[in-house]
Design a protein around this motif. Structure first.
Motif, PDB file in Angstrom:
ATOM      1  N   LYS A 197      42.531  38.904  46.759  1.00 33.31           N
ATOM      2  CA  LYS A 197      42.256  37.562  47.350  1.00 33.31           C
ATOM      3  C   LYS A 197      41.101  37.395  46.813  1.00 33.31           C
ATOM      4  O   LYS A 197      40.424  36.020  46.879  1.00 33.31           O
ATOM      5  CB  LYS A 197      42.403  37.616  48.900  1.00 33.31           C
ATOM      6  N   ILE A 198      40.198  38.329  46.607  1.00 34.03           N
ATOM      7  CA  ILE A 198      38.800  38.297  46.311  1.00 34.03           C
ATOM      8  C   ILE A 198      38.202  37.415  44.830  1.00 34.03           C
ATOM      9  O   ILE A 198      39.084  37.737  43.969  1.00 34.03           O
ATOM     10  CB  ILE A 198      38.138  39.711  46.453  1.00 34.03           C
ATOM     11  N   THR A 199      37.626  36.646  45.069  1.00 35.87           N
ATOM     12  CA  THR A 199      37.124  35.965  43.875  1.00 35.87           C
ATOM     13  C   THR A 199      35.896  36.215  43.190  1.00 35.87           C
ATOM     14  O   THR A 199      35.616  36.017  42.170  1.00 35.87           O
ATOM     15  CB  THR A 199      37.140  34.347  44.057  1.00 35.87           C
TER      16      THR A 199
ATOM     17  N   GLN B 267      35.339  41.257  42.518  1.00 33.28           N
ATOM     18  CA  GLN B 267      36.249  41.868  42.495  1.00 33.28           C
ATOM     19  C   GLN B 267      36.374  42.977  41.497  1.00 33.28           C
ATOM     20  O   GLN B 267      36.645  44.473  41.871  1.00 33.28           O
ATOM     21  CB  GLN B 267      37.459  41.135  41.806  1.00 33.28           C
TER      22      GLN B 267
END
Lengths: 427, 295
Positions: free
Chosen positions: B95-97, B100
């Motif tokens: 989910k991390i943009t 990462q």
């Protein structure tokens, strides 16, 4: 005769020029100081070279040598050994009776040489001996309140213990868990099996009869095991004691949270060093107490060095063995507190400590000298000793933790021991 | 002969020779030793055939079967928890943009420690006297030290915690690779149709991930024996065999007691355990792939 040559020509050098000896040594802080001094000394005086192939703790070294035997890959000349381990290794090590002159062997304590002999073959040159005596925090015994309270509770004076029952009383008395414990014991593997063994002997029992049939499931055996159980149940030892080995007990006593500690002489200097130990300057030492049989505990053995039968340079290896266990070498180790295997070094180190006015180390050497002379006994010097201890110790632990009664635990251990001895062909 | 020399066998021969030397011969030798009373310290015993004696003894050896059962339980619990935690980490990282890559690298840190170091580290954490855990609990009023590595249940949980800490990232990496490979279209279509996040995860993401889950399970079930070092360092299988797993028992029998014949017989019985786990996970993998292709 090479040893005489070495002694006489030590300053002439080059007698083993071009020879490289591959060696496998026990490692660890207390063992390596010797190598740092003796190896350069030997190399400088003989022209030979030492290649240390392995340097690891004794249990790992033991596994490695067993693998070497299985693979037939004995490409080393000298290895660390121990009187409790030596009989496992069959005939891979040379009979030093045929190599070392009698006059050289005469420098060592005869009983220790006897313990270094397997099936009539002298396979080890003894390095230092170990036996355990009881260290304690002196101030606890000098405290007036402790003296009065102990006498009121137990009906006898609070003095350093003479019997293991007194150790139990005092350990329970001093304990204030989780901040302070009366004592501790090594709780697993050969360590606890050895401690149980010496207590069985001190209680007047034995592990085996003359045919090596187990006889430790006896009143003396149950009494010995009950001692461990009582201390554990009374929380007079730390809860995690069943995972403890030698380093844990040594460091535990040095941390100042343990009143009494049965341990070998090798820790003495560490215990009395203010940089490492919170009990430095407050340590008393007495001979290991007696069991109900009137005997003192005295499980003993000697670290040693052996020479492989396959060694291509036996003369050089013999001289290296001599150097590792020479007066010079033993004096180096004795100054660190280790017990020498040469009577002359006992006299020399005691004289040195007297001259230095080091009362603590003087007490250590005099206690251990007496203990080795009068109380020490080896475990059965049979190849099955380690396998036997591996069968015994989980049962001791099960009884201590309350999973089994002492009688059930010893009955199970006895059954397993019988199987081991039967398989080995003793009966 | 000429036909043989020109055929595919010639090309395969180097591989076959290497496999025979490196895999087949050692396997056959160890199988042979399991029918002998072979002791490391008595090489001659390698040539004494005793038939199924080692296996017969093991069948009646209560301690061995307890260790066997405990190992199955350990594998089942540890692998499933590693899967759950690994999946959670993978979903969060996916989910991390921003950052990462850094997080992926950080996540792999536990894998970089040797199992021996992990064992030492967790032994210290769970030490009843000076350990971090008991000192931490003491701050919250738990005065009486908890014997983490002595109590039967707590000791097994402690070992499992060390193993899970050490290996969860393997699952996380493999599942993250699976997540990155999932096509976006079905997920976007589901969202347009009004599915909530849980419905998307359950009906689209998870079915796509299942082949990766079973691949990860298969790899870890074969690799989990490296936990031997962790167990050996933390408890050595004790006290009183409370944490004895097949690996500690086999190692002690083979290398300390030097009874390599018996240890190999134990190993061959435990191989059935590995085969059973592998077969099960491959079966589930094929099933998951088939389901995916139907859908």
């Amino acid at each position: 005769m090479v040893l005489f040559q070495l002694k006489q020509k030590l300053n002439y050098g080059e007698i083993f020029s071009g020879v490289t000896l591959r060696v496998k040594l026990i490692g660890g802080g207390q063992y390596e100081g010797l190598y740092n001094e003796v190896i350069p000394w030997w190399e400088e005086n003989t022209g030979g070279k030492i290649e240390i192939v392995t340097q690891k703790n004794h249990f790992e070294l033991d596994k490695e040598i067993k693998k070497d035997i299985a693979s037939g890959n004995l490409d080393f000349c000298v290895a660390s050994n121990h009187t409790s381990f030596a009989s496992q290794y069959g005939n891979i090590y040379t009979d030093l009776n045929n190599i070392m002159p009698a006059s050289v062997l005469a420098d060592y304590t005869p009983l220790i040489l006897e313990h270094s002999t397997v099936d009539g073959r002298l396979v080890q040159m003894p390095r230092h001996s170990d036996v355990s005596n009881l260290y304690y925090q002196k101030s606890l015994y000098e405290d007036a309140d402790n003296k009065a309270n102990f006498k009121a509770k137990y009906g006898y004076d609070l003095t350093p213990p003479e019997t293991w029952d007194q150790v139990k009383d005092q350990a329970i008395f001093f304990s204030n868990p989780p901040d302070f414990y009366g004592t501790q014991y090594v709780g697993k593997e050969e360590a606890i099996a050895g401690r149980f063994y010496e207590l069985v002997i001190a209680n007047g029992g034995a592990l085996f009869d003359e045919d090596y049939r187990p006889i430790f499931n006896s009143p003396a055996g149950v009494e010995a095991l009950q001692w461990f159980i009582d201390l554990y149940n009374a929380k007079a030892v730390p809860d995690g004691v069943l995972n403890y080995l030698w380093d844990d007990t040594g460091l535990g006593f040095a941390s100042g949270t343990i009143a009494m500690n049965l341990d070998w002489a090798g820790w003495a200097g560490f215990f009395n060093d203010p940089e490492n130990s919170k009990v430095a300057g407050d340590i008393g030492l007495v001979r290991a107490p007696m069991g109900s049989g009137g005997l003192r505990t005295g499980w003993s053995g000697s670290h040693s060095f052996s020479m492989t039968e396959s060694c291509p340079d036996k003369e050089a290896a013999a001289s290296f063995l001599w150097a590792l266990t020479s007066n010079k070498a033993q004096m180096i180790e004795a100054r660190g507190g280790l017990s020498p295997t040469r009577p002359a070094i006992w006299d020399a180190i005691i004289a040195e400590k007297k001259a230095e006015g080091d009362e603590f180390m003087l007490m250590v050497f005099e206690t251990f000298k007496m203990s080795l002379a009068e109380d020490a006994f080896t475990p059965p010097l049979i190849p099955e000793w380690i396998e036997f201890t591996n069968a015994l110790y989980p049962e001791l632990q099960a009884a201590i933790l309350g999973d089994k009664s002492p009688e059930d635990a010893l009955a199970t251990a006895s059954k397993k021991a019988t199987e081991i001895m039967e398989d080995a062909g003793y009966f | 002969m000429r036909k043989f020399l020109n055929g595919p066998w010639v090309l395969l021969m180097p591989t076959l020779i290497i496999l025979t030397c490196v895999v087949l011969l050692p396997l056959l030798l160890s199988l042979w030793t399991s029918f002998t009373p072979f002791k490391l310290t008595k090489p001659d015993t390698l040539y004494r055939f005793v038939g199924f004696r080692n296996y017969e003894r093991l069948i009646g050896d209560f301690d061995f079967w307890i260790a066997f059962g405990r190992t199955v339980l350990f594998l089942a619990i540890a692998l499933n928890l590693e899967l759950v935690f690994g999946l959670g980490i993978a979903l969060l990282i996916n989910k991390i943009t921003y950052g990462q890559r850094t997080l992926r690298t950080l996540m792999m840190f536990p894998m970089m420690f040797s199992p021996i170091l992990v064992g030492f580290q967790w032994k210290y954490i769970f030490n009843d006297n000076i350990g971090l855990m008991n000192n931490f609990l003491r701050e919250f009023g738990v005065i009486q030290p908890i014997p983490w590595l002595v109590d039967g249940i707590l000791a097994n949980i402690s070992i499992m915690a060390a193993e899970i800490w050490s290996s969860t990232s393997v699952f996380a990496i493999l599942l993250l690779a699976g997540l990155l490979g999932i096509p976006k279209d079905p997920i976007e279509a589901a969202k347009v149709d009004g599915c909530n996040s849980w419905q998307v995860f359950k009906n689209i993401t998870l079915p796509f991930l299942m082949p990766f889950v079973f691949i990860a399970m298969t790899i870890r079930s074969l690799d989990v024996a490296r936990a031997y070092d962790i167990v050996q360092m933390m408890t050595g299988g004790g006290p009183a065999k409370r944490t004895e797993l097949l690996w500690t028992l086999i190692s002690r029998t083979g290398y300390v007691d030097a009874k390599m014949g018996m240890a190999n017989a134990m190993s061959y019985i435990s191989i059935f355990l590995s085969i059973a786990f592998t077969f099960f996970f491959f079966y589930k993998l094929v099933e998951a792939r088939q389901r995916l292709s139907y859908e």
